[in-house]
Design a protein around this motif. Structure first.
Motif, short mmCIF file in Angstrom:
data_model
loop_
_atom_site.label_atom_id
_atom_site.label_comp_id
_atom_site.label_asym_id
_atom_site.label_seq_id
_atom_site.Cartn_x
_atom_site.Cartn_y
_atom_site.Cartn_z
N LEU A 64 0.87 -1.17 0.00
CA LEU A 64 0.00 0.00 0.00
C LEU A 64 0.90 1.22 0.00
CD1 LEU A 64 -2.57 -1.12 2.68
CD2 LEU A 64 -2.94 -0.98 0.23
N ASP A 65 0.74 2.10 -0.95
CA ASP A 65 1.56 3.28 -0.99
C ASP A 65 1.04 4.30 0.01
OD1 ASP A 65 3.35 2.55 -3.05
OD2 ASP A 65 1.73 2.80 -4.48
N GLY A 66 1.96 4.89 0.77
CA GLY A 66 1.59 5.90 1.75
C GLY A 66 1.06 7.13 1.05
N ASP A 67 0.08 7.76 1.65
CA ASP A 67 -0.48 8.97 1.07
C ASP A 67 -0.31 10.15 2.01
OD1 ASP A 67 -2.32 8.31 2.98
OD2 ASP A 67 -4.02 8.20 1.62
N HIS A 68 0.75 10.12 2.78
CA HIS A 68 1.12 11.21 3.69
C HIS A 68 0.18 11.32 4.89
CE1 HIS A 68 3.87 12.47 0.53
NE2 HIS A 68 2.85 12.30 -0.29
N ARG A 69 -0.64 10.35 5.12
CA ARG A 69 -1.49 10.31 6.30
C ARG A 69 -1.17 9.04 7.07
NH1 ARG A 69 -7.33 11.18 4.03
NH2 ARG A 69 -6.46 10.27 2.16
N PRO A 70 -1.54 8.97 8.35
CA PRO A 70 -1.23 7.77 9.12
C PRO A 70 -1.79 6.52 8.47
CG PRO A 70 -2.14 9.47 10.54
CD PRO A 70 -2.27 9.95 9.12
N PHE A 71 -1.02 5.48 8.50
CA PHE A 71 -1.45 4.19 7.99
C PHE A 71 -2.08 3.38 9.12
CE2 PHE A 71 -0.35 -0.29 6.92
CZ PHE A 71 -1.19 -0.42 5.84
N VAL A 72 -1.56 3.56 10.31
CA VAL A 72 -2.02 2.84 11.49
C VAL A 72 -2.59 3.85 12.47
CG1 VAL A 72 -1.25 1.45 13.46
CG2 VAL A 72 -0.35 0.98 11.20
N THR A 73 -3.76 3.58 13.00
CA THR A 73 -4.37 4.52 13.94
C THR A 73 -4.10 4.16 15.39
OG1 THR A 73 -6.44 3.29 13.81
CG2 THR A 73 -6.19 5.20 12.34
N GLU A 74 -3.73 2.93 15.67
CA GLU A 74 -3.37 2.55 17.01
C GLU A 74 -2.45 1.34 16.96
OE1 GLU A 74 -5.42 1.24 21.17
OE2 GLU A 74 -6.43 2.72 19.93
N GLY A 75 -1.36 1.41 17.70
CA GLY A 75 -0.45 0.29 17.77
C GLY A 75 0.97 0.69 17.42
N LEU A 76 1.78 -0.31 17.12
CA LEU A 76 3.18 -0.11 16.78
C LEU A 76 3.41 -0.27 15.29
CD1 LEU A 76 4.84 -2.31 19.58
CD2 LEU A 76 4.34 0.14 19.66
N VAL A 77 4.37 0.49 14.78
CA VAL A 77 4.82 0.35 13.41
C VAL A 77 6.33 0.20 13.45
CG1 VAL A 77 5.07 1.46 11.16
CG2 VAL A 77 2.94 1.69 12.43
N VAL A 78 6.84 -0.74 12.68
CA VAL A 78 8.28 -0.91 12.54
C VAL A 78 8.68 -0.34 11.19
CG1 VAL A 78 10.23 -2.50 12.49
CG2 VAL A 78 8.26 -2.97 13.99
N GLY A 79 9.48 0.70 11.21
CA GLY A 79 10.04 1.25 9.99
C GLY A 79 11.27 0.44 9.62
N VAL A 80 11.42 0.11 8.34
CA VAL A 80 12.55 -0.70 7.92
C VAL A 80 13.19 -0.11 6.66
CG1 VAL A 80 11.66 -2.85 8.92
CG2 VAL A 80 11.10 -2.28 6.56
N GLY A 81 14.47 -0.27 6.60
CA GLY A 81 15.22 0.07 5.41
C GLY A 81 16.09 -1.12 5.06
N VAL A 82 16.24 -1.40 3.78
CA VAL A 82 17.05 -2.54 3.36
C VAL A 82 17.89 -2.19 2.14
CG1 VAL A 82 15.54 -4.36 4.26
CG2 VAL A 82 15.14 -3.47 1.97
N ARG A 83 19.07 -2.74 2.11
CA ARG A 83 19.89 -2.72 0.90
C ARG A 83 19.48 -3.91 0.05
NH1 ARG A 83 25.90 -1.41 3.33
NH2 ARG A 83 25.42 0.76 3.90
N ALA A 84 19.89 -3.89 -1.19
CA ALA A 84 19.56 -4.99 -2.09
C ALA A 84 20.07 -6.33 -1.56
CB ALA A 84 20.14 -4.72 -3.48
N THR A 85 21.15 -6.30 -0.79
CA THR A 85 21.78 -7.53 -0.30
C THR A 85 21.17 -8.05 1.00
OG1 THR A 85 23.43 -6.19 0.86
CG2 THR A 85 23.99 -6.97 -1.36
N ALA A 86 20.18 -7.37 1.56
CA ALA A 86 19.60 -7.79 2.84
C ALA A 86 18.96 -9.17 2.72
CB ALA A 86 18.56 -6.77 3.31
N ALA A 87 19.29 -10.02 3.66
CA ALA A 87 18.73 -11.38 3.70
C ALA A 87 17.43 -11.37 4.49
CB ALA A 87 19.72 -12.33 4.34
N GLU A 88 16.54 -12.28 4.15
CA GLU A 88 15.25 -12.38 4.83
C GLU A 88 15.42 -12.54 6.33
OE1 GLU A 88 12.77 -15.31 2.95
OE2 GLU A 88 13.10 -14.44 0.97
N ALA A 89 16.27 -13.47 6.75
CA ALA A 89 16.47 -13.73 8.18
C ALA A 89 17.10 -12.53 8.87
CB ALA A 89 17.32 -14.98 8.38
N GLU A 90 17.97 -11.82 8.18
CA GLU A 90 18.66 -10.67 8.76
C GLU A 90 17.67 -9.60 9.20
OE1 GLU A 90 22.05 -7.35 7.43
OE2 GLU A 90 21.15 -8.67 5.93
N LEU A 91 16.72 -9.25 8.34
CA LEU A 91 15.76 -8.21 8.69
C LEU A 91 14.82 -8.67 9.79
CD1 LEU A 91 14.58 -5.40 8.32
CD2 LEU A 91 13.11 -6.35 6.53
#
Length: 164
Positions: free
Chosen positions: A23-50
């Motif tokens: 879902l592309d963000g539209d500059h408004r909150p995506f979640v109204t209550e709870g936790l969100v984990v922001g993530v950044g990955v390089r092309a080389t990031a492994a599934e288990a690593e993240l």
């Protein structure tokens, strides 16, 4: 999927549950209550690593994984195998935000190198805060060789382990 009210804002729990779609963000909150984990990955990031990084960040702050309502990242990174795998393991959707939207979010740990590479000085922290509508950053960015994660909660979140 979009709200039936026509606002175009993604509804929590709809869309990409378990990864694959996004879902592309539209500059408004995506979640109204709870936790969100922001993530950044390089092309080389492994599934288990993240996934291990995300779980370590949550555990280190005493936050339960089942309180996470979404992952958030830079537009184009939601399809990365590591992001899809982490979303699937947590059973949450991914919200993507364009670099310009992330660049507008004030963060405590900006990175000039990230700014030069992707057009915003923060991905993980900025995406987590953007998806919570300017919530509170609970876990500043944590890094591995190829991945970054940060955790934010919405302004209305009562207890990190409590389901809305």
């Amino acid at each position: 999927m979009r709200n039936p009210d026509g606002e175009g804002r993604p509804r929590v729990g709809e869309g990409l549950v378990g990864g694959g779609d996004r879902l592309d963000g539209d500059h408004r909150p995506f979640v109204t209550e709870g936790l969100v984990v922001g993530v950044g990955v390089r092309a080389t990031a492994a599934e288990a690593e993240l996934l291990e990084l995300v779980l370590r960040a949550l555990d280190g702050a005493g936050l339960p994984a089942d309180a996470v309502r979404a992952l958030a990242t830079l537009t184009g990174k939601g399809g990365h195998p590591a992001v899809r795998a982490a979303a699937a393991a947590l059973g949450v959707p991914v919200a993507e935000y364009p670099a310009g939207a992330l660049a507008a979010v004030r963060v405590p740990n900006p990175s000039g190198a990230v700014g030069e590479a992707v057009g915003t000085v923060s991905v993980a922290e900025a995406a987590a805060l953007a998806a919570t509508g300017g919530g509170e950053l609970l876990v500043p960015k944590q890094k591995t060789a190829s991945a970054t994660a940060a955790v934010a909660r919405t302004p209305h979140h009562r207890n990190a382990g409590e389901r809305p």
